[in-house]
Design a protein around this motif. Structure first.
Motif, short mmCIF file in Angstrom:
data_model
loop_
_atom_site.label_atom_id
_atom_site.label_comp_id
_atom_site.label_asym_id
_atom_site.label_seq_id
_atom_site.Cartn_x
_atom_site.Cartn_y
_atom_site.Cartn_z
N LYS A 230 10.43 40.99 53.71
CA LYS A 230 9.49 42.19 53.89
C LYS A 230 8.49 42.18 52.75
O LYS A 230 8.79 41.78 51.76
CB LYS A 230 10.55 43.50 53.83
CG LYS A 230 9.90 44.64 54.10
CD LYS A 230 10.74 46.03 54.33
CE LYS A 230 10.10 47.17 54.45
NZ LYS A 230 10.79 48.36 54.63
N LEU A 231 7.37 43.03 53.12
CA LEU A 231 6.51 42.99 52.23
C LEU A 231 6.40 44.23 51.43
O LEU A 231 6.73 45.60 51.93
CB LEU A 231 5.03 43.21 52.68
CG LEU A 231 3.86 43.42 51.70
CD1 LEU A 231 3.51 42.44 50.69
CD2 LEU A 231 2.49 43.85 52.51
N CYS A 232 6.56 44.21 50.09
CA CYS A 232 6.64 45.65 49.23
C CYS A 232 5.13 45.90 49.02
O CYS A 232 4.53 45.18 48.17
CB CYS A 232 7.44 45.26 47.81
SG CYS A 232 7.71 46.81 46.92
N ARG A 233 4.79 47.18 49.25
CA ARG A 233 3.57 47.81 49.12
C ARG A 233 3.39 47.89 47.62
O ARG A 233 2.16 48.05 47.37
CB ARG A 233 3.27 48.75 50.04
CG ARG A 233 3.24 48.41 51.45
CD ARG A 233 2.02 47.85 51.87
NE ARG A 233 2.02 47.47 53.48
CZ ARG A 233 1.28 46.68 53.90
NH1 ARG A 233 0.07 46.19 53.34
NH2 ARG A 233 1.18 46.57 55.33
N MET A 234 4.22 48.22 46.82
CA MET A 234 4.19 48.53 45.48
C MET A 234 3.69 47.40 44.64
O MET A 234 2.79 47.30 43.88
CB MET A 234 5.33 49.11 44.94
CG MET A 234 5.27 49.77 43.36
SD MET A 234 6.71 50.87 43.14
CE MET A 234 6.02 51.35 41.49
N GLU B 122 4.53 41.69 46.89
CA GLU B 122 5.25 40.64 47.17
C GLU B 122 6.02 40.52 48.33
O GLU B 122 6.64 41.59 48.66
CB GLU B 122 6.25 40.33 45.81
CG GLU B 122 5.49 39.99 44.65
CD GLU B 122 6.47 39.74 43.35
OE1 GLU B 122 7.75 39.45 43.79
OE2 GLU B 122 6.10 40.05 42.26
N ILE B 123 6.14 39.39 48.78
CA ILE B 123 7.23 39.54 50.12
C ILE B 123 8.70 38.94 49.51
O ILE B 123 8.51 37.89 49.10
CB ILE B 123 6.46 38.31 51.30
CG1 ILE B 123 5.29 38.87 51.64
CG2 ILE B 123 7.33 38.06 52.36
CD1 ILE B 123 4.26 38.06 52.60
N LYS B 124 9.40 39.65 49.93
CA LYS B 124 10.86 39.30 49.48
C LYS B 124 11.87 39.29 50.65
O LYS B 124 11.76 39.95 51.78
CB LYS B 124 11.30 40.50 48.40
CG LYS B 124 10.37 40.46 47.15
CD LYS B 124 10.79 41.28 46.22
CE LYS B 124 9.80 41.47 45.09
NZ LYS B 124 10.40 42.32 43.89
N PRO B 125 12.91 38.30 50.39
CA PRO B 125 14.29 38.52 51.35
C PRO B 125 14.65 39.96 51.46
O PRO B 125 14.70 40.52 50.53
CB PRO B 125 15.22 37.45 50.89
CG PRO B 125 14.72 37.26 49.64
CD PRO B 125 13.37 37.60 49.27
N HIS B 126 15.01 40.15 52.74
CA HIS B 126 15.78 41.36 52.91
C HIS B 126 17.00 41.77 51.81
O HIS B 126 17.38 42.91 51.61
CB HIS B 126 16.64 41.63 54.37
CG HIS B 126 15.62 41.43 55.30
ND1 HIS B 126 15.89 41.54 56.57
CD2 HIS B 126 14.29 41.98 55.25
CE1 HIS B 126 14.67 41.86 57.45
NE2 HIS B 126 13.62 41.94 56.72
N SER B 127 17.45 40.63 51.24
CA SER B 127 18.76 41.09 50.23
C SER B 127 18.01 41.70 48.89
O SER B 127 18.71 42.23 48.19
CB SER B 127 19.36 39.73 49.73
OG SER B 127 18.35 38.79 49.01
N LEU C 215 15.56 49.48 56.19
CA LEU C 215 15.60 49.16 54.65
C LEU C 215 14.44 50.12 54.04
O LEU C 215 13.66 50.96 54.54
CB LEU C 215 14.50 47.60 54.55
CG LEU C 215 15.46 46.43 55.19
CD1 LEU C 215 14.39 45.29 55.08
CD2 LEU C 215 16.87 46.45 54.61
N SER C 216 14.69 49.96 52.61
CA SER C 216 14.00 51.24 51.69
C SER C 216 12.26 50.58 51.82
O SER C 216 11.91 49.42 52.30
CB SER C 216 14.23 51.06 50.47
OG SER C 216 15.47 51.70 50.20
N THR C 217 11.32 51.64 51.71
CA THR C 217 10.04 51.34 51.52
C THR C 217 9.61 50.44 50.36
O THR C 217 8.55 49.69 50.45
CB THR C 217 9.19 52.51 51.56
OG1 THR C 217 9.53 53.40 50.66
CG2 THR C 217 9.37 53.39 52.84
N ARG C 218 10.24 50.44 49.25
CA ARG C 218 10.06 49.76 48.09
C ARG C 218 11.31 48.54 47.71
O ARG C 218 12.37 49.02 48.05
CB ARG C 218 9.75 50.56 46.88
CG ARG C 218 8.71 51.59 46.86
CD ARG C 218 8.75 52.36 45.76
NE ARG C 218 7.43 53.32 45.98
CZ ARG C 218 7.75 54.54 46.34
NH1 ARG C 218 8.84 55.06 46.71
NH2 ARG C 218 6.64 55.40 46.54
#
Length: 201
Positions: free
Chosen positions: A70-74, A77-82, A94-97
């Motif tokens: 998922k991409l964190c808009r803050m 960075e694109i990070k795994p769901h973990s 999942l959370s937005t951040r």
């Protein structure tokens, strides 16, 4: 019209597509929208862009994100769901951040609520101290110290010095006696009444 009973023609792109490619619409005879999902998504994206540009606001570009990420808009960075906290009310669960950004926001909120400081003001205070703890002049300052009576911020200390002040309960006389003790000038109190000690001259 579509040649197969399980297919339908999109009025926009004119392609014959499976009925699963169309969203539901109870007002239509066949129960499906006249435009396929892909065309509706393109129209929505274009409408979103025009609306944001008309308001003078930045337009978020679409980013291809691999499955399980998922991409964190803050932080961008694109990070795994973990790397995300769960949020049952979100569409993807999942959370937005991401966890790191949420932690950083939590620290900033703590600074503001507890001390009335912004991160920039705290960083300026550390810079004015030369980037070291005010007491030991060696360790990295990480804990904002304040007067528990007035709430006034005194400086930024390292963990050990901040904990030491807390153990001395912010009592200057006790701290002075501790300094004298460390310097080898230990005093022997004389008990003159229950709970009352006479200090050496």
């Amino acid at each position: 019209m579509a040649e197969e009973p399980d297919a339908k023609e999109c009025r926009k792109c004119r392609r014959d597509l499976p009925t699963a490619a169309f969203a539901r619409d109870r007002n239509r005879r066949d129960g499906l929208q006249v435009h396929c999902r892909e065309c509706v998504a393109e129209y929505s994206a274009a409408h979103y862009r025009r609306r944001r540009e008309a308001l003078g606001k930045p337009v978020r570009e679409r980013v291809d994100v691999p499955a399980g990420h998922k991409l964190c808009r803050m932080c961008g960075e694109i990070k795994p769901h973990s790397e995300w906290h769960r949020n049952a009310t979100a569409s993807d669960g999942l959370s937005t951040r991401c966890k790191a950004c949420r932690a950083a926001l939590g620290r900033e909120d703590h600074l503001r609520r507890s001390y009335g400081l912004t991160k920039a003001e705290r960083d300026a205070l550390i810079a004015s101290q030369g980037g070291v703890c005010c007491i030991c002049l060696a360790a990295v300052p990480a804990h904002v110290d304040h007067c528990h009576e007035t709430g006034r911020v005194r400086g930024v200390l390292c963990f050990s010095c901040n904990a030491a002040l807390g153990q001395f309960k912010d009592q200057p006389e006790a701290i002075r006696r501790a300094a004298a003790y460390v310097e080898g000038n230990a005093w022997k109190p004389t008990l003159v009444a229950p709970g009352v000690y006479q200090l050496p001259s």
